[in-house]
Design a protein around this motif. Structure first.
Motif, PDB file in Angstrom:
ATOM      1  N   CYS A   1       0.804  -1.224   0.000  1.00  0.00           N
ATOM      2  CA  CYS A   1       0.000   0.000   0.000  1.00  0.00           C
ATOM      3  C   CYS A   1       0.841   1.279   0.000  1.00  0.00           C
ATOM      4  CB  CYS A   1      -0.946   0.004   1.207  1.00  0.00           C
ATOM      5  SG  CYS A   1      -2.143  -1.330   1.157  1.00  0.00           S
ATOM      6  N   LYS A   2       2.037   1.224   0.551  1.00  0.00           N
ATOM      7  CA  LYS A   2       2.894   2.411   0.620  1.00  0.00           C
ATOM      8  C   LYS A   2       4.331   2.047   0.238  1.00  0.00           C
ATOM      9  CE  LYS A   2       0.147   4.396   4.328  1.00  0.00           C
ATOM     10  NZ  LYS A   2      -0.544   5.407   3.602  1.00  0.00           N
ATOM     11  N   PRO A   3       4.531   1.545  -0.989  1.00  0.00           N
ATOM     12  CA  PRO A   3       5.859   1.039  -1.346  1.00  0.00           C
ATOM     13  C   PRO A   3       6.949   2.109  -1.368  1.00  0.00           C
ATOM     14  CG  PRO A   3       4.429   1.090  -3.269  1.00  0.00           C
ATOM     15  CD  PRO A   3       3.576   1.408  -2.074  1.00  0.00           C
ATOM     16  N   LEU A   4       6.592   3.333  -1.688  1.00  0.00           N
ATOM     17  CA  LEU A   4       7.599   4.392  -1.739  1.00  0.00           C
ATOM     18  C   LEU A   4       8.057   4.827  -0.343  1.00  0.00           C
ATOM     19  CD1 LEU A   4       6.156   6.545  -4.650  1.00  0.00           C
ATOM     20  CD2 LEU A   4       7.946   4.810  -4.741  1.00  0.00           C
ATOM     21  N   HIS A   5       7.276   4.523   0.668  1.00  0.00           N
ATOM     22  CA  HIS A   5       7.617   4.891   2.045  1.00  0.00           C
ATOM     23  C   HIS A   5       8.158   3.715   2.842  1.00  0.00           C
ATOM     24  CE1 HIS A   5       5.722   8.799   1.567  1.00  0.00           C
ATOM     25  NE2 HIS A   5       4.700   8.189   1.010  1.00  0.00           N
ATOM     26  N   TYR A   6       8.421   2.588   2.163  1.00  0.00           N
ATOM     27  CA  TYR A   6       8.826   1.377   2.866  1.00  0.00           C
ATOM     28  C   TYR A   6      10.079   1.591   3.710  1.00  0.00           C
ATOM     29  CZ  TYR A   6       9.659  -3.544   3.782  1.00  0.00           C
ATOM     30  OH  TYR A   6       9.839  -4.741   4.409  1.00  0.00           O
ATOM     31  N   GLY A   7      11.065   2.233   3.151  1.00  0.00           N
ATOM     32  CA  GLY A   7      12.327   2.448   3.870  1.00  0.00           C
ATOM     33  C   GLY A   7      12.176   3.311   5.100  1.00  0.00           C
ATOM     34  N   THR A   8      11.286   4.298   5.050  1.00  0.00           N
ATOM     35  CA  THR A   8      11.111   5.178   6.207  1.00  0.00           C
ATOM     36  C   THR A   8      10.167   4.582   7.246  1.00  0.00           C
ATOM     37  OG1 THR A   8       9.355   6.387   5.049  1.00  0.00           O
ATOM     38  CG2 THR A   8      11.593   7.283   4.908  1.00  0.00           C
ATOM     39  N   LEU A   9       9.123   3.876   6.802  1.00  0.00           N
ATOM     40  CA  LEU A   9       8.158   3.305   7.748  1.00  0.00           C
ATOM     41  C   LEU A   9       8.669   2.018   8.401  1.00  0.00           C
ATOM     42  CD1 LEU A   9       4.810   3.839   5.815  1.00  0.00           C
ATOM     43  CD2 LEU A   9       5.632   5.095   7.809  1.00  0.00           C
ATOM     44  N   LEU A  10       9.485   1.271   7.686  1.00  0.00           N
ATOM     45  CA  LEU A  10       9.978   0.006   8.227  1.00  0.00           C
ATOM     46  C   LEU A  10      11.500  -0.034   8.224  1.00  0.00           C
ATOM     47  CD1 LEU A  10       7.573  -2.772   6.975  1.00  0.00           C
ATOM     48  CD2 LEU A  10       8.108  -2.167   9.301  1.00  0.00           C
ATOM     49  N   GLY A  11      12.097   0.987   8.767  1.00  0.00           N
ATOM     50  CA  GLY A  11      13.542   0.984   8.920  1.00  0.00           C
ATOM     51  C   GLY A  11      13.956   0.076  10.073  1.00  0.00           C
ATOM     52  N   SER A  12      15.247   0.039  10.327  1.00  0.00           N
ATOM     53  CA  SER A  12      15.744  -0.857  11.378  1.00  0.00           C
ATOM     54  C   SER A  12      15.219  -0.455  12.758  1.00  0.00           C
ATOM     55  CB  SER A  12      17.274  -0.878  11.377  1.00  0.00           C
ATOM     56  OG  SER A  12      17.782   0.414  11.608  1.00  0.00           O
ATOM     57  N   ARG A  13      15.045   0.845  12.984  1.00  0.00           N
ATOM     58  CA  ARG A  13      14.528   1.303  14.282  1.00  0.00           C
ATOM     59  C   ARG A  13      13.086   0.828  14.497  1.00  0.00           C
ATOM     60  NH1 ARG A  13      15.696   7.084  16.198  1.00  0.00           N
ATOM     61  NH2 ARG A  13      16.678   6.125  17.963  1.00  0.00           N
ATOM     62  N   ALA A  14      12.239   0.931  13.467  1.00  0.00           N
ATOM     63  CA  ALA A  14      10.848   0.479  13.594  1.00  0.00           C
ATOM     64  C   ALA A  14      10.786  -1.030  13.816  1.00  0.00           C
ATOM     65  CB  ALA A  14      10.058   0.863  12.342  1.00  0.00           C
ATOM     66  N   CYS A  15      11.641  -1.781  13.120  1.00  0.00           N
ATOM     67  CA  CYS A  15      11.657  -3.238  13.302  1.00  0.00           C
ATOM     68  C   CYS A  15      12.097  -3.607  14.710  1.00  0.00           C
ATOM     69  CB  CYS A  15      12.576  -3.880  12.270  1.00  0.00           C
ATOM     70  SG  CYS A  15      11.919  -3.801  10.592  1.00  0.00           S
ATOM     71  N   VAL A  16      13.081  -2.901  15.238  1.00  0.00           N
ATOM     72  CA  VAL A  16      13.541  -3.173  16.607  1.00  0.00           C
ATOM     73  C   VAL A  16      12.432  -2.863  17.602  1.00  0.00           C
ATOM     74  CG1 VAL A  16      15.126  -2.360  18.408  1.00  0.00           C
ATOM     75  CG2 VAL A  16      15.996  -2.922  16.143  1.00  0.00           C
ATOM     76  N   HIS A  17      11.718  -1.761  17.402  1.00  0.00           N
ATOM     77  CA  HIS A  17      10.616  -1.403  18.303  1.00  0.00           C
ATOM     78  C   HIS A  17       9.495  -2.439  18.256  1.00  0.00           C
ATOM     79  CE1 HIS A  17      12.195   2.899  18.265  1.00  0.00           C
ATOM     80  NE2 HIS A  17      12.215   2.520  19.528  1.00  0.00           N
ATOM     81  N   MET A  18       9.137  -2.886  17.054  1.00  0.00           N
ATOM     82  CA  MET A  18       8.063  -3.878  16.945  1.00  0.00           C
ATOM     83  C   MET A  18       8.476  -5.205  17.572  1.00  0.00           C
ATOM     84  SD  MET A  18       6.150  -3.248  13.300  1.00  0.00           S
ATOM     85  CE  MET A  18       7.601  -3.300  12.268  1.00  0.00           C
ATOM     86  N   ALA A  19       9.718  -5.634  17.324  1.00  0.00           N
ATOM     87  CA  ALA A  19      10.190  -6.888  17.909  1.00  0.00           C
ATOM     88  C   ALA A  19      10.262  -6.775  19.427  1.00  0.00           C
ATOM     89  CB  ALA A  19      11.558  -7.262  17.332  1.00  0.00           C
ATOM     90  N   ALA A  20      10.759  -5.646  19.933  1.00  0.00           N
ATOM     91  CA  ALA A  20      10.857  -5.458  21.390  1.00  0.00           C
ATOM     92  C   ALA A  20       9.472  -5.447  22.025  1.00  0.00           C
ATOM     93  CB  ALA A  20      11.609  -4.171  21.712  1.00  0.00           C
ATOM     94  N   ALA A  21       8.502  -4.798  21.380  1.00  0.00           N
ATOM     95  CA  ALA A  21       7.141  -4.765  21.919  1.00  0.00           C
ATOM     96  C   ALA A  21       6.535  -6.164  21.944  1.00  0.00           C
ATOM     97  CB  ALA A  21       6.263  -3.828  21.089  1.00  0.00           C
ATOM     98  N   ALA A  22       6.750  -6.946  20.891  1.00  0.00           N
ATOM     99  CA  ALA A  22       6.217  -8.311  20.847  1.00  0.00           C
ATOM    100  C   ALA A  22       6.868  -9.178  21.916  1.00  0.00           C
ATOM    101  CB  ALA A  22       6.434  -8.920  19.463  1.00  0.00           C
ATOM    102  N   TRP A  23       8.182  -9.100  22.039  1.00  0.00           N
ATOM    103  CA  TRP A  23       8.875  -9.916  23.042  1.00  0.00           C
ATOM    104  C   TRP A  23       8.503  -9.496  24.453  1.00  0.00           C
ATOM    105  CZ3 TRP A  23      14.183  -9.201  20.253  1.00  0.00           C
ATOM    106  CH2 TRP A  23      14.244 -10.059  19.165  1.00  0.00           C
TER     107      TRP A  23
END
Length: 195
Positions: free
Chosen positions: A10-32
């Motif tokens: 849905c937002k392919p041009l914003h993929y790098g900004t919306l799902l950068g390494s910081r966002a992935c770390v936050h999502m993984a930390a929240a899940a764990w």
């Protein structure tokens, strides 16, 4: 996974900004963290329950509803409260996944080329199949009426939602590989045509 698919489609041009390494770390930390907190609360509360109906379960692992059946005190209400909170969190995640896939479906149906739609669906459908299998069997296991409950049915259903999705997940994702498809087809045709 559903958020990753949502952003990718849905937002392919914003993929790098919306799902950068910081966002992935936050999502993984929240899940764990949420999983650890939930497990810690349930474990502490379960160990505080007095068991008066024995300590043998008709399951292959200690599942909380099965342990609650062995409790003889009113303190099981605390555990039921924790289960309700857990179910609300799980329901919230389910709604998030459902919302993501509705948005993905809307975006995919607007893709003009059939090849583009096929590629988008082949990206999303394996994840959706595994999540649907897990959620449907887990809901059946925990929400089925006691009148149809039996130890053997409980055991089969718990195997379905604890063993089958993790076992099928690599197979489903690898079925996009043509070499694996050919190997599976050869195996199936050999098994059925040999007889």
């Amino acid at each position: 996974m559903s958020y990753d698919r949502y952003v990718a489609i849905c937002k392919p041009l914003h993929y790098g900004t919306l799902l950068g390494s910081r966002a992935c770390v936050h999502m993984a930390a929240a899940a764990w963290a949420s999983g650890f907190l939930d497990a810690l609360l349930h474990t502490a509360n379960t160990f505080s329950l007095p068991l008066c109906k024995g300590n043998a379960l008709d399951q292959f692992f200690c599942e909380i509803p099965q342990i609650l059946k062995l409790s003889c005190s009113n303190s099981y209400l605390r555990e039921l409260g924790l289960l309700v909170v857990s179910l609300l969190v799980i329901f919230g995640c389910f709604i998030f996944i459902l919302f993501s896939y509705v948005q993905i479906l809307r975006a995919v149906l607007r893709i003009p080329s059939e090849q583009g739609r096929h590629k988008a669906f082949s990206t999303c459908l394996p994840h959706l199949a595994v999540v649907s299998l897990f959620v449907s069997t887990a809901m059946f296991a925990h929400l089925k009426p006691p009148s149809i409950s039996s130890p053997s049915l409980d055991l089969v259903v718990s195997v379905l939602y604890t063993v089958v999705p993790p076992a099928v997940n690599p197979l489903i994702y690898s079925m996009r590989n043509q070499e694996l498809k050919d190997a599976v087809w050869k195996l199936v045709s050999y098994c059925f045509l040999k007889q």
